[in-house]
Each structure stands twice: as C-alpha cells, then as structure tokens.
Design a protein around this motif. Sequence first.
Motif, short mmCIF file in Angstrom:
data_model
loop_
_atom_site.label_atom_id
_atom_site.label_comp_id
_atom_site.label_asym_id
_atom_site.label_seq_id
_atom_site.Cartn_x
_atom_site.Cartn_y
_atom_site.Cartn_z
N LYS A 116 29.33 19.03 -9.49
CA LYS A 116 28.18 19.99 -9.78
C LYS A 116 27.47 19.87 -8.64
O LYS A 116 26.06 20.15 -8.27
CB LYS A 116 28.19 19.76 -10.95
CG LYS A 116 28.02 21.47 -12.37
CD LYS A 116 27.56 21.09 -12.93
CE LYS A 116 28.42 22.28 -14.15
NZ LYS A 116 29.85 21.78 -14.65
N ASP A 117 27.38 17.67 -8.06
CA ASP A 117 26.54 17.42 -7.82
C ASP A 117 26.34 18.44 -6.32
O ASP A 117 25.05 17.98 -5.32
CB ASP A 117 26.84 16.16 -7.34
CG ASP A 117 26.71 15.47 -8.56
OD1 ASP A 117 25.75 14.74 -8.92
OD2 ASP A 117 27.17 13.67 -8.24
N PHE A 118 27.42 18.40 -5.70
CA PHE A 118 27.48 19.91 -3.99
C PHE A 118 27.35 21.41 -5.22
O PHE A 118 27.39 21.97 -5.68
CB PHE A 118 28.36 19.43 -3.52
CG PHE A 118 29.31 18.21 -4.08
CD1 PHE A 118 28.45 16.74 -3.26
CD2 PHE A 118 30.01 17.79 -5.13
CE1 PHE A 118 28.62 16.10 -3.02
CE2 PHE A 118 30.28 16.70 -4.88
CZ PHE A 118 29.47 15.81 -3.37
N ASP A 119 26.08 21.62 -3.87
CA ASP A 119 26.07 23.03 -4.31
C ASP A 119 26.66 23.55 -2.42
O ASP A 119 25.82 23.16 -1.68
CB ASP A 119 23.90 23.40 -4.28
CG ASP A 119 23.44 24.76 -4.55
OD1 ASP A 119 24.71 25.41 -3.99
OD2 ASP A 119 22.43 24.86 -4.23
N TRP A 120 27.44 24.10 -2.98
CA TRP A 120 28.22 24.46 -2.13
C TRP A 120 27.84 26.14 -1.07
O TRP A 120 28.03 25.91 0.24
CB TRP A 120 29.96 24.84 -1.81
CG TRP A 120 30.47 23.34 -2.64
CD1 TRP A 120 30.74 22.67 -3.98
CD2 TRP A 120 30.49 22.60 -1.48
NE1 TRP A 120 31.51 21.77 -3.42
CE2 TRP A 120 31.49 21.41 -1.95
CE3 TRP A 120 30.20 22.91 -0.16
CZ2 TRP A 120 31.43 19.76 -1.69
CZ3 TRP A 120 30.31 21.13 0.48
CH2 TRP A 120 30.92 19.89 0.22
N GLU A 121 26.96 26.49 -1.74
CA GLU A 121 26.58 27.66 -1.38
C GLU A 121 25.79 27.75 -0.56
O GLU A 121 24.87 27.85 0.59
CB GLU A 121 25.93 28.96 -1.94
CG GLU A 121 27.31 30.06 -2.95
CD GLU A 121 27.52 30.93 -3.30
OE1 GLU A 121 25.79 31.72 -3.62
OE2 GLU A 121 28.09 31.14 -4.42
N LYS A 122 24.54 26.66 -0.91
CA LYS A 122 23.63 25.85 0.37
C LYS A 122 24.19 25.24 1.32
O LYS A 122 23.26 25.40 2.71
CB LYS A 122 22.68 25.30 -0.99
CG LYS A 122 21.55 24.40 -0.23
CD LYS A 122 20.59 24.01 -1.05
CE LYS A 122 19.32 23.32 -0.37
NZ LYS A 122 18.80 22.38 -1.23
N ILE A 123 24.90 24.23 0.68
CA ILE A 123 25.43 23.68 2.04
C ILE A 123 25.77 24.01 2.96
O ILE A 123 25.96 23.70 4.03
CB ILE A 123 26.20 22.19 1.36
CG1 ILE A 123 25.87 21.81 0.34
CG2 ILE A 123 27.42 21.66 2.58
CD1 ILE A 123 27.07 21.28 -0.21
N LEU A 124 26.87 25.67 2.78
CA LEU A 124 27.74 26.22 3.78
C LEU A 124 27.25 27.64 4.26
O LEU A 124 27.30 28.54 5.32
CB LEU A 124 28.92 27.00 3.11
CG LEU A 124 29.63 25.12 2.87
CD1 LEU A 124 30.81 25.90 1.76
CD2 LEU A 124 29.99 24.98 3.82
N ALA A 125 25.42 27.72 3.93
CA ALA A 125 24.64 28.48 4.25
C ALA A 125 24.25 28.84 5.65
O ALA A 125 24.23 27.37 6.45
CB ALA A 125 23.37 28.61 3.58
N GLY A 126 25.17 29.51 6.70
CA GLY A 126 24.91 29.22 7.75
C GLY A 126 26.12 28.43 8.74
O GLY A 126 25.80 28.54 10.45
N LEU A 157 30.89 33.00 1.76
CA LEU A 157 30.57 33.41 2.69
C LEU A 157 31.04 34.05 3.71
O LEU A 157 30.13 32.85 5.18
CB LEU A 157 29.85 32.00 2.80
CG LEU A 157 28.85 32.15 1.85
CD1 LEU A 157 28.19 30.31 1.73
CD2 LEU A 157 27.52 32.41 1.64
N GLY A 158 32.46 33.82 4.20
CA GLY A 158 32.79 34.32 5.57
C GLY A 158 33.15 32.74 6.30
O GLY A 158 33.05 33.00 7.42
N VAL A 159 33.44 32.25 5.45
CA VAL A 159 33.62 30.54 6.67
C VAL A 159 34.79 30.13 6.76
O VAL A 159 35.73 30.54 5.75
CB VAL A 159 32.41 29.31 5.97
CG1 VAL A 159 32.31 28.01 6.68
CG2 VAL A 159 31.42 30.24 6.02
N LYS A 160 35.34 30.25 7.54
CA LYS A 160 36.79 29.65 8.00
C LYS A 160 36.72 27.89 7.37
O LYS A 160 36.12 27.27 7.15
CB LYS A 160 37.41 29.21 9.48
CG LYS A 160 37.21 30.68 10.58
CD LYS A 160 38.54 31.56 9.85
CE LYS A 160 38.31 33.02 10.60
NZ LYS A 160 39.51 33.91 10.88
N VAL A 161 38.45 28.66 6.82
CA VAL A 161 38.47 26.98 6.48
C VAL A 161 39.93 25.74 6.60
O VAL A 161 40.36 26.57 7.06
CB VAL A 161 38.63 27.29 4.21
CG1 VAL A 161 39.03 25.80 4.01
CG2 VAL A 161 37.86 27.30 3.70
#
Length: 339
Positions: A116-126, A157-161
């Motif tokens: 929970k330390d990592f807010d991934w939707e915020k981090i990966l936005a854009g 978010l449509g981000v390639k992994v």
Amino acid sequence: MRVVTFGEIMLRLAPNGYYRFFQDDQLQATFGGGEANVAVSLANYGIDASYVTKLPTHAIGQAAVNALRYFGVDTKDIVRGGDRVGIYYLEKGASQRGSVCIYDRAHSAIQEADPKDFDWEKILAGADWFHFTGITPALGPNMVEACKDACIAAHKLGVKVSCDLNYRGKLWTRDEARAAMTDLCQYVDVCISNEEDAKDVFGIEAEGTDIYGGKLNQEGYKSVAKQLKDKFGFEKVAITLRTSISASDNDWAGMLFDGENYCFSKSYHLHIVDRVGGGDSFGGGLIYSLLNGYDTQKAIDFAVAASALKHSVEGDFNRVSVSEVEKLAGGDASGRVQR
C-alpha cells in the motif's frame, strides 16, 4: 515517452580491479540494481525514466537517490522510510575464476515495504511502459503483491509491461518463483529471458545447448521463445544468448520473437571489464527500441549492441549514448580511438 521501473537499488561494495575480497583493504562503493540499471540506460537515451522503490531517509538512502538523479532519472515516486539499504558484495572474476556475488539485503526498506506504500494508478498516470524483473517479487510475498498491483494498474491504464525473468536462487526456490511468476506473467507484454531463466522458472529448456561448455543451439531457443509465448500470450519474447568461454571472454548475442519472426542479432566477442548489469542494459536497449517503433531485427540489434558496450563499463550502470550504440549496431566494432 515515459517509462516506470520498480525494484531494489543496492549499495555495491567491490574490491579494486580484480582483487579478491580483502586482498586489499579498500572496497569501492557504488549503487546498482536490475530495474534501476534499466532506468539509467533509458535516461541516457533521452527517455523520461522514473524509478520506484523504498529507501531510508538517512545519508546512504539519500546517496542512492542522488546516484539516480545524476543521470536524470525521475525519483519523485521513491517512498522514503525503513531502516536499511540492501548491500551486495561483488568480487569480479577473471579468466577461469568466476565472479562472486554475496547478498546482504535482508530487512532492507523495500523488502519490508507495504504494498500500500505505492499508489500505482498515480505513479503510472501518463506512462507508456512499466518494467520489473523477477528479482523484485523474489524479495517476499509483499513484493509479489506490489508487482501484481502495479501490473493490474498498468493494464487498466493501457501501459505496456515488460519483465526480465531474472531468477536468483539465493532469494527464492524454483517452486516459489514458478508460482509467483506464473501469476505475474499473465499481465506481461514483453518477456526477457536468458539461457537459464526459462528453465529455472518454468522448466522450459533449449535442446542441444550446453551453457557451461559453450554450445548454443539457435533452433532450441526458437522453441523456448515459442513455448513462452504460447504459455502466456506474450507479444514479444527476447532471449539473450551468452557463450561463456571464461569469466573474461564471452560471446554475446540475442534473439527476439514477435509471434511470426525469429530475429537473431550478430554475435559479439566480449573481453569483459564488468558484466554486472549486462542483462539490464539489454532490457533498456530493447525497451528504447520498441518504444521508438523499431522493427524486430533493428530492435534486437540495438539491444544487443547496447549490452555489448555495457560489458566494457565499470559499475552496474550503462554509461553509453544512443549514437554509440547505433555505431556498434551499424557494424563499427573496431574500438579505434575517436579523434
């Protein structure tokens, strides 16, 4: 273009040159770690690269942050807290004496981080791309969860992994790796492996290959790539091909499978200065080339050339430019003085 990578950056302590541990009374202190190495490569290529981890607020933690900032890596999403920075001790091998890596990373800040330390939707936005390796989930069940949270957010978010399997037997068992990576790989678009990882993690093996005797079979690696793609539905599978002649001399190449074409790079003979980070520099080169729309052949040529150059650079980080990689990939491997 923006790439986010996630993992552990460690303090690297190594004797000078090719000395053995405590043959000399000095150890060189630098920083490195799989996903941090990828972020540095990408930043050097002009990509907006962001690195995510957890580090203590003390001076050593800050020094790790500063090492990344030096190369232009975005560190704003690094979580601060915990008590220690992981350490690894490296004794570089030479000739028939292999390198030795000793971990002292238990109870590091990232190993004990809460997902929970990592807010991934915020981090990966854009972001356009998210990268992790099999080393990060190997740190513990909490990091398996954190990686899965990141992958789920990336897909939303449509981000390639991309993921480099990077099996580390000192961190977890093959059974633990297989269970965790089977779950995580369902979210992966681009898989990176080598001659050992596919076997260690998934039991997928190249026939007719002896990695210790210097024998590689290209047809066997086509089979490995196809099996990986068929199992997980990866868009692309990249495999690095290392022929170990000795600790000092390797032959180095790679293959990229895009579902239709199996493209092999040329093979480079490497006289090794420092091989740590070689696979990460391959990953950085591959991500750069795919983000820039390179075709399959040009992408594998760029990635392998980038990694070949890394083997000539001290430290974990690949301190090379796009123009240097393109020069080598274009056929100029002379190493002549540039005036």
